[in-house]
Design an enzyme around this catalytic site. Structure first.
Site, PDB file in Angstrom:
ATOM      1  N   GLY A 133       7.163   0.361  15.182  1.00  0.00           N
ATOM      2  CA  GLY A 133       6.809   1.147  13.994  1.00  0.00           C
ATOM      3  C   GLY A 133       5.353   0.886  13.667  1.00  0.00           C
ATOM      4  N   SER A 134       5.103  -0.186  12.900  1.00  0.00           N
ATOM      5  CA  SER A 134       3.702  -0.563  12.608  1.00  0.00           C
ATOM      6  C   SER A 134       2.942  -0.805  13.906  1.00  0.00           C
ATOM      7  CB  SER A 134       3.673  -1.845  11.770  1.00  0.00           C
ATOM      8  OG  SER A 134       4.390  -1.673  10.581  1.00  0.00           O
ATOM      9  N   GLN A 279       2.935   2.725 -30.375  1.00  0.00           N
ATOM     10  CA  GLN A 279       1.749   2.494 -29.541  1.00  0.00           C
ATOM     11  C   GLN A 279       2.094   1.871 -28.182  1.00  0.00           C
ATOM     12  OE1 GLN A 279      -1.382  -0.525 -30.379  1.00  0.00           O
ATOM     13  NE2 GLN A 279      -2.648   1.260 -30.823  1.00  0.00           N
ATOM     14  N   GLY A 340      17.995   3.759 -21.175  1.00  0.00           N
ATOM     15  CA  GLY A 340      19.245   3.704 -20.402  1.00  0.00           C
ATOM     16  C   GLY A 340      19.511   4.957 -19.585  1.00  0.00           C
ATOM     17  N   GLU A 363       4.079   6.636   7.702  1.00  0.00           N
ATOM     18  CA  GLU A 363       2.705   6.952   8.164  1.00  0.00           C
ATOM     19  C   GLU A 363       1.785   5.742   7.982  1.00  0.00           C
ATOM     20  OE1 GLU A 363       1.154  10.805   7.861  1.00  0.00           O
ATOM     21  OE2 GLU A 363       3.133  11.735   7.941  1.00  0.00           O
TER      22      GLU A 363
HETATM   23  C1  FAD Z   1      12.316   8.348   5.769  1.00  0.00           C
HETATM   24  C2  FAD Z   1      11.414   8.005   6.912  1.00  0.00           C
HETATM   25  C3  FAD Z   1      10.749   9.021   7.589  1.00  0.00           C
HETATM   26  C4  FAD Z   1       9.929   8.726   8.677  1.00  0.00           C
HETATM   27  N1  FAD Z   1       9.352   9.754   9.373  1.00  0.00           N
HETATM   28  C5  FAD Z   1       8.699   9.470  10.543  1.00  0.00           C
HETATM   29  C6  FAD Z   1       8.259  10.534  11.391  1.00  0.00           C
HETATM   30  O1  FAD Z   1       8.417  11.726  11.094  1.00  0.00           O
HETATM   31  N2  FAD Z   1       7.684  10.214  12.579  1.00  0.00           N
HETATM   32  C7  FAD Z   1       7.490   8.910  12.956  1.00  0.00           C
HETATM   33  O2  FAD Z   1       6.954   8.688  14.050  1.00  0.00           O
HETATM   34  N3  FAD Z   1       7.884   7.879  12.163  1.00  0.00           N
HETATM   35  C8  FAD Z   1       8.492   8.134  10.976  1.00  0.00           C
HETATM   36  N4  FAD Z   1       8.937   7.093  10.172  1.00  0.00           N
HETATM   37  C9  FAD Z   1       8.735   5.721  10.608  1.00  0.00           C
HETATM   38  C10 FAD Z   1       7.722   4.957   9.753  1.00  0.00           C
HETATM   39  O3  FAD Z   1       6.421   5.434   9.999  1.00  0.00           O
HETATM   40  C11 FAD Z   1       7.889   3.458  10.050  1.00  0.00           C
HETATM   41  O4  FAD Z   1       9.132   3.057   9.476  1.00  0.00           O
HETATM   42  C12 FAD Z   1       6.756   2.633   9.491  1.00  0.00           C
HETATM   43  O5  FAD Z   1       5.563   2.879  10.205  1.00  0.00           O
HETATM   44  C13 FAD Z   1       7.047   1.134   9.528  1.00  0.00           C
HETATM   45  O6  FAD Z   1       7.512   0.724  10.768  1.00  0.00           O
HETATM   46  P1  FAD Z   1       8.842  -0.165  10.872  1.00  0.00           P
HETATM   47  O7  FAD Z   1       9.906   0.510  10.076  1.00  0.00           O
HETATM   48  O8  FAD Z   1       9.114  -0.428  12.295  1.00  0.00           O
HETATM   49  O9  FAD Z   1       8.499  -1.515  10.120  1.00  0.00           O
HETATM   50  P2  FAD Z   1       7.859  -2.814  10.800  1.00  0.00           P
HETATM   51  O10 FAD Z   1       6.679  -2.420  11.617  1.00  0.00           O
HETATM   52  O11 FAD Z   1       8.927  -3.596  11.441  1.00  0.00           O
HETATM   53  O12 FAD Z   1       7.339  -3.597   9.526  1.00  0.00           O
HETATM   54  C14 FAD Z   1       8.188  -4.430   8.723  1.00  0.00           C
HETATM   55  C15 FAD Z   1       7.330  -5.050   7.620  1.00  0.00           C
HETATM   56  O13 FAD Z   1       6.303  -5.882   8.196  1.00  0.00           O
HETATM   57  C16 FAD Z   1       5.034  -5.471   7.732  1.00  0.00           C
HETATM   58  N5  FAD Z   1       4.052  -5.643   8.809  1.00  0.00           N
HETATM   59  C17 FAD Z   1       4.191  -5.250  10.111  1.00  0.00           C
HETATM   60  N6  FAD Z   1       3.091  -5.551  10.803  1.00  0.00           N
HETATM   61  C18 FAD Z   1       2.222  -6.125   9.929  1.00  0.00           C
HETATM   62  C19 FAD Z   1       0.895  -6.655  10.018  1.00  0.00           C
HETATM   63  N7  FAD Z   1       0.190  -6.617  11.157  1.00  0.00           N
HETATM   64  N8  FAD Z   1       0.328  -7.177   8.898  1.00  0.00           N
HETATM   65  C20 FAD Z   1       1.005  -7.220   7.719  1.00  0.00           C
HETATM   66  N9  FAD Z   1       2.254  -6.730   7.580  1.00  0.00           N
HETATM   67  C21 FAD Z   1       2.853  -6.180   8.654  1.00  0.00           C
HETATM   68  C22 FAD Z   1       5.202  -3.998   7.354  1.00  0.00           C
HETATM   69  O14 FAD Z   1       4.223  -3.591   6.427  1.00  0.00           O
HETATM   70  C23 FAD Z   1       6.608  -4.008   6.768  1.00  0.00           C
HETATM   71  O15 FAD Z   1       6.538  -4.443   5.424  1.00  0.00           O
HETATM   72  C24 FAD Z   1       9.740   7.373   9.067  1.00  0.00           C
HETATM   73  C25 FAD Z   1      10.384   6.347   8.357  1.00  0.00           C
HETATM   74  C26 FAD Z   1      11.232   6.647   7.318  1.00  0.00           C
HETATM   75  C27 FAD Z   1      11.957   5.526   6.611  1.00  0.00           C
END
Ligand code: FAD
Length: 379
Positions: A133-134, A279, A340, A363
């Site tokens: 993902g990331s 306020q 509530g 993203e």
């Molecule tokens: C509803 C939904 C729609 C989506 N739509 C799409 C889509 O259309 N196309 C697509 O390709 N993807 C899509 N995604 C995927 C989304 O982009 C990924 O979920 C996102 O990029 C995070 O990746 P991950 O879930 O693997 O989390 P991970 O990468 O496993 O991250 C887990 C945690 O660790 C943190 N982390 C990871 N690496 C680091 C670092 N180097 N430094 C600090 N913190 C870090 C992250 O910020 C997060 O808090 C979608 C996700 C969801 C939930």
């Protein structure tokens, strides 16, 4: 109350008026039901397409609206304020066409762009995988060249509009390391491509998010976009634009929450006066309004740099970070304003709070935005 926007042209003013009209007639009457029942609103994207709202920033030469990015984003914000899931789908559609537009060969553009931008086809963007993902460079879905085809094998995850889209902008592995990723344009009905069941999400219920599975799916080799190995830089360049879309969606959600909160605070009385006249609560609303206005200014600043052809990658990450954090705070505070009943499904603010959360995650999570911003600070 509608936002009083600073718009650059009569065209742009007409577009905002058109969007509000479509939102009033097409989105608003059904959003609550479809989000509650987790139903996909068949035909809604086509209606937006017919109104010309699905390809606003793309060049007119290819059937796009030729609008500046700052106008497109404000239209997107208006859509998301009514229905966040549809706003996200519109933003992802735009994201999915970016690689072909920016990196495609002339002949590929002539073949596919007019159809993609005509408004009757939906695009999806398929970068993420269960283990990537990331860390997108860790993706493992494979594309192996075999004569005039690439043979696709592997899984993708989290695809907005998965199973519903007409084309998928896919990133798959053609070699080793971060330079071994390539970009492909995959038709939704490709043999060997199937989709998982929709994820059971916290919000954005009406538009499915699914996995995709490629099982020896043979794709014509002329569907490679750019060159082999260029995929990751294509993906990141598309995400610079996409992040601005998510920032605009987040501001739309925050604006809708603010509007509901202000309305309620002018109706509800405690201790013999409207709650807005206490306020403590009036200042809470003031902070919410300031957060929405400043988040909007941040995405518009980045969009105007983009429109001027200036670098805007850092500014896009700043906009995504600021706007989505603002949306989370503003929607949480909107629930607070309602007391509530804010915690029930009788009012939209609880949905806005659930919807805001995802904007901090997809993203590029907001941790990843900070990574991009901090890299931009290095000498
Ligand atoms: C509803 C939904 C729609 C989506 N739509 C799409 C889509 O259309 N196309 C697509 O390709 N993807 C899509 N995604 C995927 C989304 O982009 C990924 O979920 C996102 O990029 C995070 O990746 P991950 O879930 O693997 O989390 P991970 O990468 O496993 O991250 C887990 C945690 O660790 C943190 N982390 C990871 N690496 C680091 C670092 N180097 N430094 C600090 N913190 C870090 C992250 O910020 C997060 O808090 C979608 C996700 C969801 C939930």
């Amino acid at each position: 109350m509608p936002v009083d926007r600073l718009l650059p042209s009569d065209d742009a003013r007409d577009l905002i008026a058109l969007t509000r009209d479509v939102a009033d007639k097409v989105l608003d009457p059904i959003v609550d039901e479809y989000e509650r029942d987790e139903k996909y609103p068949e035909g809604v994207m086509a209606q937006l397409g017919a109104a010309g709202l699905l390809s606003l920033p793309q060049p007119e030469q290819w059937g796009g609206g030729g609008q500046p990015y700052d106008v497109y984003l404000q239209v997107l914000e208006e859509i998301a304020a009514r229905w966040a899931a549809i706003g996200v789908a519109v933003s992802v559609h735009s994201l999915s066409s970016h690689p072909l537009l920016a990196y495609g060969a002339e002949e590929q553009k002539q073949r596919w762009l007019p159809g993609m931008l005509a408004g009757d086809q939906i695009g999806a963007y398929s970068l993420s995988e269960p283990q990537a993902g990331s860390d997108a460079a860790a993706l493992s879905c494979k594309a192996t060249r075999d004569g005039d085809n690439y043979v696709l094998n592997g899984s993708k995850a989290w695809i907005t509009h998965g199973g519903k889209a007409d084309f998928y902008t896919l990133f798959a592995r053609t070699g080793e390391g971060s330079k071994g990723i390539s970009c492909f344009l995959v038709p939704g009905d490709l043999e060997g491509l199937s989709f998982g069941k929709p994820e059971e999400k916290m919000g954005l219920h009406a538009v499915p998010t699914t996995s995709a599975f490629y099982d020896n799916a043979r794709l014509d080799a002329d569907r490679l976009i750019g060159t082999e190995g260029q995929g990751l830089s294509i993906a990141f360049s598309a995400l610079d634009s996409g992040r601005l879309g998510i920032a605009a969606v987040a501001v739309g959600i925050a604006q809708a929450a603010l509007d509901e909160a202000v309305r309620y605070a002018n109706e509800r009385t405690t201790f013999g006066r409207k709650i807005i006249d206490h306020q403590g609560l009036g200042f809470l609303l003031a902070d919410m309004a300031a957060a929405v206005v400043s988040a909007r200014a941040t995405y518009l600043d980045a969009a105007r740099r983009r429109d001027l052809g200036l670098p805007y990658s850092t500014q896009a990450s700043v906009a995504k970070l600021i706007a989505t954090d603002a949306a989370m705070k503003v929607t949480t505070d909107a629930v607070q304003v309602f007391g509530g009943v804010g915690y029930t499904r009788d009012f939209r603010v609880e949905r806005f709070m659930r919807e805001a959360k995802i904007t901090q995650i997809f993203e590029g999570t907001n941790q990843i935005q900070r990574l991009v911003i901090s890299r931009g600070l290095g000498s």
